[in-house]
Motif scaffolding. Structure first.
Motif, PDB file in Angstrom:
ATOM      1  N   GLN A   1       0.804  -1.219   0.000  1.00 18.33           N
ATOM      2  CA  GLN A   1       0.000   0.000   0.000  1.00 18.33           C
ATOM      3  C   GLN A   1       0.835   1.264   0.000  1.00 18.33           C
ATOM      4  OE1 GLN A   1      -2.989  -0.321   3.193  1.00 18.33           O
ATOM      5  NE2 GLN A   1      -4.468  -0.497   1.532  1.00 18.33           N
ATOM      6  N   SER A   2       2.002   1.227   0.619  1.00 19.37           N
ATOM      7  CA  SER A   2       2.824   2.437   0.718  1.00 19.37           C
ATOM      8  C   SER A   2       4.315   2.166   0.588  1.00 19.37           C
ATOM      9  CB  SER A   2       2.553   3.159   2.053  1.00 19.37           C
ATOM     10  OG  SER A   2       1.243   3.627   2.128  1.00 19.37           O
ATOM     11  N   ALA A   3       4.830   1.236   1.397  1.00 17.23           N
ATOM     12  CA  ALA A   3       6.275   1.064   1.504  1.00 17.23           C
ATOM     13  C   ALA A   3       6.951   0.755   0.180  1.00 17.23           C
ATOM     14  CB  ALA A   3       6.592  -0.028   2.530  1.00 17.23           C
ATOM     15  N   ASP A   4       6.319  -0.070  -0.646  1.00 15.98           N
ATOM     16  CA  ASP A   4       6.945  -0.455  -1.912  1.00 15.98           C
ATOM     17  C   ASP A   4       7.114   0.728  -2.860  1.00 15.98           C
ATOM     18  OD1 ASP A   4       7.250  -3.032  -1.112  1.00 15.98           O
ATOM     19  OD2 ASP A   4       5.573  -3.847  -2.251  1.00 15.98           O
ATOM     20  N   MET A   5       6.395   1.816  -2.606  1.00 14.25           N
ATOM     21  CA  MET A   5       6.520   3.001  -3.453  1.00 14.25           C
ATOM     22  C   MET A   5       7.662   3.901  -3.020  1.00 14.25           C
ATOM     23  SD  MET A   5       2.609   4.187  -4.350  1.00 14.25           S
ATOM     24  CE  MET A   5       1.855   3.907  -2.756  1.00 14.25           C
ATOM     25  N   THR A   6       8.144   3.728  -1.794  1.00 17.57           N
ATOM     26  CA  THR A   6       9.147   4.653  -1.270  1.00 17.57           C
ATOM     27  C   THR A   6      10.430   3.990  -0.800  1.00 17.57           C
ATOM     28  OG1 THR A   6       8.183   4.542   0.953  1.00 17.57           O
ATOM     29  CG2 THR A   6       7.343   6.252  -0.514  1.00 17.57           C
ATOM     30  N   VAL A   7      10.399   2.692  -0.550  1.00 16.28           N
ATOM     31  CA  VAL A   7      11.541   1.996   0.033  1.00 16.28           C
ATOM     32  C   VAL A   7      11.973   0.862  -0.896  1.00 16.28           C
ATOM     33  CG1 VAL A   7      12.311   0.608   1.989  1.00 16.28           C
ATOM     34  CG2 VAL A   7      10.818   2.570   2.375  1.00 16.28           C
ATOM     35  N   ALA A   8      13.264   0.682  -1.051  1.00 14.35           N
ATOM     36  CA  ALA A   8      13.783  -0.425  -1.852  1.00 14.35           C
ATOM     37  C   ALA A   8      13.303  -1.744  -1.261  1.00 14.35           C
ATOM     38  CB  ALA A   8      15.312  -0.389  -1.876  1.00 14.35           C
TER      39      ALA A   8
ATOM     40  N   TYR B   1       5.905   9.658  -8.258  1.00 13.86           N
ATOM     41  CA  TYR B   1       5.004   9.754  -7.121  1.00 13.86           C
ATOM     42  C   TYR B   1       5.700   9.508  -5.782  1.00 13.86           C
ATOM     43  CZ  TYR B   1       0.628   9.231  -4.515  1.00 13.86           C
ATOM     44  OH  TYR B   1      -0.401   9.387  -3.626  1.00 13.86           O
ATOM     45  N   LYS B   2       6.810   8.791  -5.801  1.00  8.58           N
ATOM     46  CA  LYS B   2       7.504   8.501  -4.542  1.00  8.58           C
ATOM     47  C   LYS B   2       7.967   9.780  -3.837  1.00  8.58           C
ATOM     48  CE  LYS B   2      11.936   7.691  -6.903  1.00  8.58           C
ATOM     49  NZ  LYS B   2      12.991   6.705  -7.192  1.00  8.58           N
ATOM     50  N   TRP B   3       8.096  10.860  -4.597  1.00 10.67           N
ATOM     51  CA  TRP B   3       8.539  12.109  -3.994  1.00 10.67           C
ATOM     52  C   TRP B   3       7.400  12.864  -3.333  1.00 10.67           C
ATOM     53  CZ3 TRP B   3      13.301  11.237  -3.610  1.00 10.67           C
ATOM     54  CH2 TRP B   3      14.011  10.606  -4.633  1.00 10.67           C
ATOM     55  N   ALA B   4       6.179  12.314  -3.425  1.00  9.85           N
ATOM     56  CA  ALA B   4       5.040  12.953  -2.765  1.00  9.85           C
ATOM     57  C   ALA B   4       4.926  12.538  -1.304  1.00  9.85           C
ATOM     58  CB  ALA B   4       3.751  12.604  -3.506  1.00  9.85           C
ATOM     59  N   PHE B   5       5.715  11.550  -0.877  1.00  9.59           N
ATOM     60  CA  PHE B   5       5.614  11.076   0.494  1.00  9.59           C
ATOM     61  C   PHE B   5       6.440  11.961   1.435  1.00  9.59           C
ATOM     62  CE2 PHE B   5       4.117   7.584  -1.940  1.00  9.59           C
ATOM     63  CZ  PHE B   5       3.265   6.866  -1.120  1.00  9.59           C
TER      64      PHE B   5
END
Length: 331
Positions: free
Chosen positions: A82-89, A294-298
């Protein structure tokens, strides 16, 4: 650059007693008190005194995976897809289970045999009560500033020193980035960032999210019309504007974030960027427009740290020395 997370100073800091933490943005205070046995009392963002294990071994978190990674705290489950895969390796959470959408059910959380659960304040009370039946459940204000969240997590896990070290290292890196960009974004020049969702609503960022880096950390100035919006409601994440008025809120530099993975939003963003309004903006004409994933929106420690590198490379056109992730053991 391959995403990595901070490994901050764990030595050369005197051990201090855990202290009362005051949330910077929305007032969510948290504190730790002594308790009998192998537990201690932690006052969470809702003012509840929760008996938490002194040395938790099976922690499940909703949303706060970046804070956990930044402080080197292990967890057995978090909301990955839901979230982590978009921002974290992915390799950073390779040994962590995906708890999925906890609003849809708590079966996965229960199966992990957690001894501590950490969740944001926006969960419905019924969900919170059901989680508390599985393991001690602590609420942290997700709407607080990045620093406040990091300090709250640090206090909960006895990592207050590490949290302060992280903040100091981040601010040092931010100062270096600001100095590097001083000759790029000159005094008097402005910058603004936008995002367009599938609902066809166009938003301009304020002081939060990516705006926290632009206007807070790096000290850039918003254009006058955006400055008025921020002054009127500084706590807003973003402000809805019509595409026709976009030029009024465009700075000397503009950024646009695309919600990747949302076909409708991607299509709308592409249409906007290829339309006459966007193409007529002076920043676009002058080659000062930056497209971001989109990862930069977090708004979390790992994203904020990487954003310093990304902005430096984008604004300098990739020129100059490559930015380096801060390493607690080597600077």
């Amino acid at each position: 650059m391959k995403p990595t997370y901070f490994r901050f100073l764990t030595a050369a800091l005197a051990k201090t007693m855990l202290f009362l933490l005051c949330a910077c943005s929305f007032g969510g205070a948290s504190s730790v008190e002594s308790a009998a046995g192998d537990t201690r009392l932690y006052t969470d963002a809702l003012g509840r005194k929760v008996a938490v294990p002194v040395h938790p071994e099976r922690v499940v978190v909703q949303q706060f995976y970046a804070e956990m990674l930044a402080l080197g705290i292990e967890m057995v489950g978090t909301n990955k897809t839901q979230s982590a895969d978009m921002t974290v390796a992915k390799e950073m959470l390779a040994d962590v289970e995906d708890i999925g959408n906890i609003f849809a059910g708590l079966e996965k959380v229960a199966s992990l045999e957690a001894d501590l659960i950490v969740v944001p304040e926006y969960l419905e009370r019924a969900v919170l009560d059901n989680l508390a039946k599985i393991a001690p459940t602590v609420v942290v204000n997700y709407s607080d500033s990045m620093y406040s969240r990091l300090r709250a997590i640090g206090a909960l896990f006895g990592k207050s020193d590490e949290a302060e070290a992280w903040i100091q290292a981040y601010e040092a890196k931010a100062a270096q980035t600001k100095e590097r960009l001083a000759s790029v974004v000159r005094p008097g020049e402005t910058i603004s960032a936008f995002i367009l969702y599938h609902d066809k609503q166009l938003y301009v960022y304020g002081n939060q999210m990516i705006g926290a880096t632009l206007y807070g950390t790096l000290g850039f100035a918003p254009p006058p019309k955006l400055k008025e919006l921020i002054a009127g409601n500084p706590s807003e994440l973003w402000y809805t504007i019509s595409p026709e008025t976009l030029p009024d809120y465009a700075g000397d530099y503009v950024m646009i974030i695309t919600p990747n993975g949302d076909p409708a939003a991607e299509q709308e963003t592409s249409a906007l960027m290829n339309g006459p309004v966007w193409r007529s903006i002076p920043a676009v004409v002058n080659g000062r427009a930056i497209a971001l994933d989109y990862k930069w929106a977090f708004y979390d420690p790992l994203t904020m740290e990487r954003l310093l590198d990304e902005l430096a490379l984008k604004l300098t056109g990739g020129s100059g020395r490559e930015s380096k992730t801060i390493d607690a053991k080597g600077g």
